[in-house]
Design a protein around this motif. Structure first.
Motif: not given
Length: 198
Positions: A19-28
């Motif tokens: 979930r963190n990885i997905t959130a970071i990629l989406d935010a990036a």
């Protein structure tokens, strides 16, 4: 703690990490499309995580850009699976160019970021999926006699990558109108692929 409880705990940690990885990629993606110079702190804040958490998944800003670019190209490749590549290879090429350009245009700011942060070979490697689709279409066009056979097929495939990225650069530089780009790309490739006269 028994093995079952430990396994459940590990799955929970993995799910949290994903979930963190997905959130970071989406935010990036959101941050870099808006501001190509967005830094790690901005991206972490937008993702709702700390910098330590972000660096736990991505070793550097370039690593984050690399993984984001790869994910975006992979998603684009899956979206292109819906393009009808049957019938006349020249018409199929036009459809593929139009659909590909819509995606490139949507994410051209990310492409700008990737080109500034990643080696050209890495950007090319990320495009292997879409390039395979183009290679198949070119081979069929050559077999049917509508695409030239006097040049290496690999060169004809490379032209797509080069011309589409050049169009993105021209658009970003204000030298090409957005509505003209699909026609310019298609006309350039159709002329390059046409068998030489005689």
């Amino acid at each position: 703690m028994d093995r079952t409880t430990d396994a459940v705990g590990q799955r929970g940690k993995r799910a949290d990490a994903q979930r963190n990885i997905t959130a970071i990629l989406d935010a990036a993606l959101e941050c870099l499309v808006r501001d190509p110079d967005a830094n790690i702190a901005e991206i972490a804040r937008r993702a709702g995580v700390g910098r330590v958490t972000l660096y736990g998944h991505f070793s550097s800003r370039d690593d984050l850009i690399d993984q984001l670019f790869t994910r975006t190209v992979d998603r684009a490749d899956r979206a292109l699976e819906t393009v009808d590549l049957t019938g006349d290879p020249r018409a199929a090429l036009s459809r593929l160019v139009a659909s590909s350009w819509q995606i490139v245009d949507q994410f051209r700011h990310l492409l700008d970021v990737a080109q500034r942060s990643l080696p050209p070979a890495r950007i090319r490697a990320a495009h292997e999926g879409p390039m395979r689709r183009i290679a198949g279409l070119i081979e069929r066009g050559r077999a049917e006699g509508v695409f030239r056979t006097d040049l290496p097929a690999t060169w004809l495939v490379a032209l797509v990558h080069t011309v589409v990225h050049a169009a993105a650069d021209e658009l970003s530089g204000g030298r090409l109108a957005e509505q003209d780009a699909p026609f310019v790309i298609d006309a350039t490739l159709q002329a390059a692929y046409a068998p030489p006269a005689g």
